[in-house]
Design a protein around this motif. Structure first.
Motif, short mmCIF file in Angstrom:
data_model
loop_
_atom_site.label_atom_id
_atom_site.label_comp_id
_atom_site.label_asym_id
_atom_site.label_seq_id
_atom_site.Cartn_x
_atom_site.Cartn_y
_atom_site.Cartn_z
N PHE A 1 2.89 -5.88 6.84
CA PHE A 1 2.55 -4.62 7.53
C PHE A 1 1.81 -3.69 6.57
CE2 PHE A 1 6.06 -1.71 6.11
CZ PHE A 1 6.89 -2.63 5.48
N PRO A 2 1.06 -2.72 7.13
CA PRO A 2 0.16 -1.92 6.30
C PRO A 2 0.90 -1.10 5.24
CG PRO A 2 -0.38 -1.65 8.61
CD PRO A 2 0.91 -2.38 8.57
N VAL A 3 0.16 -0.76 4.20
CA VAL A 3 0.66 0.11 3.15
C VAL A 3 -0.16 1.39 3.22
CG1 VAL A 3 0.75 0.49 0.66
CG2 VAL A 3 1.40 -1.73 1.62
N ASN A 4 0.53 2.51 3.19
CA ASN A 4 -0.24 3.74 3.17
C ASN A 4 -0.68 4.07 1.76
OD1 ASN A 4 0.01 6.87 2.63
ND2 ASN A 4 -1.01 6.52 4.57
N LYS A 5 0.30 4.37 0.89
CA LYS A 5 -0.04 4.67 -0.49
C LYS A 5 0.58 3.58 -1.36
CE LYS A 5 -1.05 8.70 -2.85
NZ LYS A 5 -1.81 9.34 -1.88
N LEU B 1 9.97 9.51 -6.69
CA LEU B 1 9.57 9.38 -8.09
C LEU B 1 8.15 9.89 -8.29
CD1 LEU B 1 10.15 5.73 -9.36
CD2 LEU B 1 11.17 7.81 -10.27
N GLN B 2 7.35 9.72 -7.24
CA GLN B 2 5.94 10.13 -7.32
C GLN B 2 5.87 11.59 -7.75
OE1 GLN B 2 4.06 9.75 -3.49
NE2 GLN B 2 2.13 10.61 -4.22
N ARG B 3 5.03 11.88 -8.76
CA ARG B 3 5.02 13.22 -9.32
C ARG B 3 4.31 14.23 -8.42
NH1 ARG B 3 5.52 12.27 -14.91
NH2 ARG B 3 7.69 11.59 -15.14
N ASP C 1 4.87 -1.67 -3.20
CA ASP C 1 4.03 -0.80 -2.36
C ASP C 1 4.78 -0.22 -1.16
OD1 ASP C 1 1.93 -1.15 -4.04
OD2 ASP C 1 0.89 -2.63 -2.78
N HIS C 2 5.87 -0.86 -0.78
CA HIS C 2 6.64 -0.33 0.36
C HIS C 2 7.81 0.53 -0.10
CE1 HIS C 2 4.36 -2.06 3.57
NE2 HIS C 2 4.55 -3.31 3.16
N GLY C 3 7.89 0.82 -1.40
CA GLY C 3 8.86 1.79 -1.86
C GLY C 3 9.97 1.27 -2.74
N LEU D 1 13.84 1.79 -3.41
CA LEU D 1 14.58 2.51 -2.36
C LEU D 1 13.64 3.42 -1.59
CD1 LEU D 1 17.67 2.59 -1.82
CD2 LEU D 1 17.75 4.69 -3.18
N ARG D 2 13.65 3.33 -0.29
CA ARG D 2 12.79 4.21 0.51
C ARG D 2 13.54 4.72 1.74
NH1 ARG D 2 8.42 1.87 3.56
NH2 ARG D 2 7.90 4.01 3.98
N LEU D 3 13.10 5.88 2.18
CA LEU D 3 13.68 6.44 3.39
C LEU D 3 13.09 5.74 4.61
CD1 LEU D 3 15.32 8.68 4.88
CD2 LEU D 3 13.24 10.07 4.81
N THR E 1 9.61 8.82 3.23
CA THR E 1 9.36 8.88 1.79
C THR E 1 9.72 7.58 1.05
OG1 THR E 1 9.92 11.19 2.04
CG2 THR E 1 9.74 10.37 -0.23
N LYS E 2 8.78 7.13 0.20
CA LYS E 2 9.00 5.91 -0.59
C LYS E 2 9.42 6.27 -2.01
CE LYS E 2 4.76 4.16 0.50
NZ LYS E 2 3.71 3.17 0.82
N TRP E 3 10.04 5.31 -2.71
CA TRP E 3 10.50 5.46 -4.10
C TRP E 3 11.43 6.68 -4.23
CZ3 TRP E 3 4.99 5.81 -3.23
CH2 TRP E 3 4.38 4.56 -3.17
N1 LIG Z 1 6.29 8.92 -1.92
C1 LIG Z 1 5.48 8.70 -0.87
N2 LIG Z 1 6.00 8.18 0.27
C2 LIG Z 1 5.21 7.94 1.34
C3 LIG Z 1 3.82 8.25 1.31
C4 LIG Z 1 3.29 8.80 0.12
O1 LIG Z 1 2.10 9.10 0.00
N3 LIG Z 1 4.15 9.01 -0.96
N4 LIG Z 1 3.03 7.98 2.43
C5 LIG Z 1 3.72 7.96 3.72
C6 LIG Z 1 2.92 7.48 4.83
S1 LIG Z 1 1.60 8.45 5.28
C7 LIG Z 1 3.25 6.39 5.59
S2 LIG Z 1 2.44 6.00 7.00
C8 LIG Z 1 4.36 5.51 5.17
C9 LIG Z 1 3.90 4.10 5.20
O2 LIG Z 1 4.85 3.26 4.65
P1 LIG Z 1 4.41 1.84 4.11
O3 LIG Z 1 3.30 2.10 3.11
O4 LIG Z 1 5.61 1.22 3.54
O5 LIG Z 1 3.88 1.09 5.30
O6 LIG Z 1 4.83 5.84 3.88
C10 LIG Z 1 5.05 7.21 3.68
N5 LIG Z 1 5.75 7.41 2.46
#
Ligand SMILES: Nc1nc2c(c(=O)[nH]1)N[C@H]1C(S)=C(S)[C@@H](COP(=O)(O)O)O[C@H]1N2
Ligand SMILES: [Mo]
Length: 407
Positions: free
Chosen positions: A257-261, A345-347, A380-382, A385-387, A398-400
């Motif tokens: 599945f796609p990665v945003n950041k 974690l992202q600054r 790339d998906h966090g 740990l990710r929300l 939110t990722k990481w």
């Molecule tokens: N820390 C962090 N979390 C983030 C983002 C980000 O830029 N920084 N982008 C968000 C966006 S815009 C989306 S659509 C989702 C996508 O999750 P995925 O990359 O795991 O598919 O992550 C979100 N979590």
């Protein structure tokens, strides 16, 4: 004398002077215009039918866009709910689909009504002047919205302004102008639709009659439907194969599945891999408890199927496994919590932090996930740990995650 009449008495001389000044050209333009208006595709019925289709798209697009804006920037009177889990996916999918649908309709409509711009006198009365002036924000705003919207779903940000703020502000102006336009045109629209006959807007002997009304509307509507089909597979998975113009497809990317950041873009490649990775829970600035990533991995896990629904319109359902946010808050001795700020974690970056309101953080499926589809999260998906929470725009997933701040 009524106010508009008095206003007209005041501005009419200036208007007439302009009309006299341009009269050598206007007679030729008038002839050209009347020939065009005699063609069915420049007629009132085309204007009315395309207007209704476009108005419906704009209305849905506006309401769903407004909702997305409220969810991301909630004013005090607005509280978003965690259920139904897939609602945002539908509203934001509709927002992008109706925006895409409006592109061919908008250009067909503008092309069809263009000859009507050339009217003399320039306006009949102040209300007519207002209606004509409102075309500027209406047309300009509509073009601005589709251009910036398309650029956004293509992940292209050549603008100097912050996209959501600019897109939102211009949407308000455009809808205001649309209101004036609908008010001004509702009577003629009703009339031509009721009459049902194909009557040209102006009765002159046509020198050249172009293609028919039905074909013209047909091409516009078919282009609109075609464009939607070519993109909507980014959220309606079974259509993904035919959605050749979809900027993202729900089945492409790391772990399918796609990665945003990416982790590299977020600058967390090393910090996220740290074996001493931990999550701090604090109330305001008072530290309550630190969980190491191993402690979190040893906690009771919950699995839930939830979508990632990006603001840009793509969405994908995935199976997530992780710890409940409410369980972490309880273990940390959070007490009475109004909201939880989830931090990465992202600054830098706008999306390094998101807020869960009470209804959201207490939901049983609001998780800090360690796995997706049975695999450990990719960086790339966090990872680690990710929300992931129900009914939430992607930007708020939110990722990481490394800190929860309760308040
Ligand atoms: N820390 C962090 N979390 C983030 C983002 C980000 O830029 N920084 N982008 C968000 C966006 S815009 C989306 S659509 C989702 C996508 O999750 P995925 O990359 O795991 O598919 O992550 C979100 N979590
Ligand atoms: Mo996103």
């Amino acid at each position: 004398m009524s106010a508009p009449t008095r206003a007209l008495a005041f501005i009419a001389p200036a208007r007439d002077r302009v009309d006299r000044l341009v009269s050598p050209v206007t007679s030729r333009v008038t002839r050209w215009r009347d020939e065009r208006l005699a063609e069915p595709k420049h007629g009132d019925r085309v204007a009315a039918i395309l207007g209704i289709a476009l108005g419906a798209c704009f209305m849905i697009c506006f309401v769903t866009g407004l909702l997305s804006h409220l969810i991301q920037h909630p004013p005090t009177w607005f509280t978003w709910t965690a259920r139904p889990a897939g609602l945002y996916r539908v509203t934001q999918g509709l927002h992008v689909a109706t925006g895409v649908a409006s592109i061919p309709l908008l250009f067909a409509k503008l092309w069809s009504v263009f000859p009507r711009l050339f009217q003399w006198p320039l306006f009949k009365d102040p209300l007519h002047l207002l209606e004509r002036l409102s075309l500027l924000p209406l047309v300009g705003g509509a073009i601005f919205l589709v251009v910036t919207g398309v650029a956004n779903i293509e992940l292209w940000y050549p603008w100097v302004f912050f996209f959501p703020a600019g897109h939102y502000a211009i949407a308000i102006v455009t809808m205001g102008a649309l209101f004036i336009h609908v008010y001004a045109k509702i009577r003629i629209t009703r009339r031509v639709l009721r009459r049902g006959a194909i009557e040209p807007a102006v009765t002159v002997e046509p020198t050249r009659v172009g293609g028919g009304r039905r074909q013209f509307i047909g091409v516009a509507v078919a282009s609109s439907a075609g464009l939607v089909l070519a993109t909507v597979g980014q959220t309606i998975s079974p259509l993904r194969k035919i959605s050749i113009l979809a900027p993202r497809r729900p089945d492409t990317g790391v772990q399918g599945f796609p990665v945003n950041k990416t982790a590299i873009e977020a600058g967390v490649t090393n910090t996220a891999q740290d074996p001493n990775y931990s999550v701090i829970v604090q109330r305001g600035s008072t530290m309550l408890r630190t969980f190491t990533i191993d402690e979190i991995r040893a906690m009771p896990m919950r699995t839930a199927t939830l979508p990632i629904a990006c603001v840009e319109g793509w969405s994908a359902n995935r199976v997530w496994t992780g710890v409940q946010v409410r369980a972490l808050v309880e273990l940390a001795g959070g007490g009475d919590v109004g909201q939880v700020s989830v931090e990465s974690l992202q600054r830098g970056g706008r999306y390094r932090r998101s807020i869960l309101n009470r209804g959201e953080y207490t939901d049983e499926d609001t998780l800090l996930a360690v796995m997706v589809d049975g695999e450990s999260l990719a960086p790339d998906h966090g990872y680690p740990l990710r929300l992931i929470a129900p009914n939430r725009p992607g930007v708020l997933q939110t990722k990481w995650v490394t800190k929860l701040v309760l308040s």
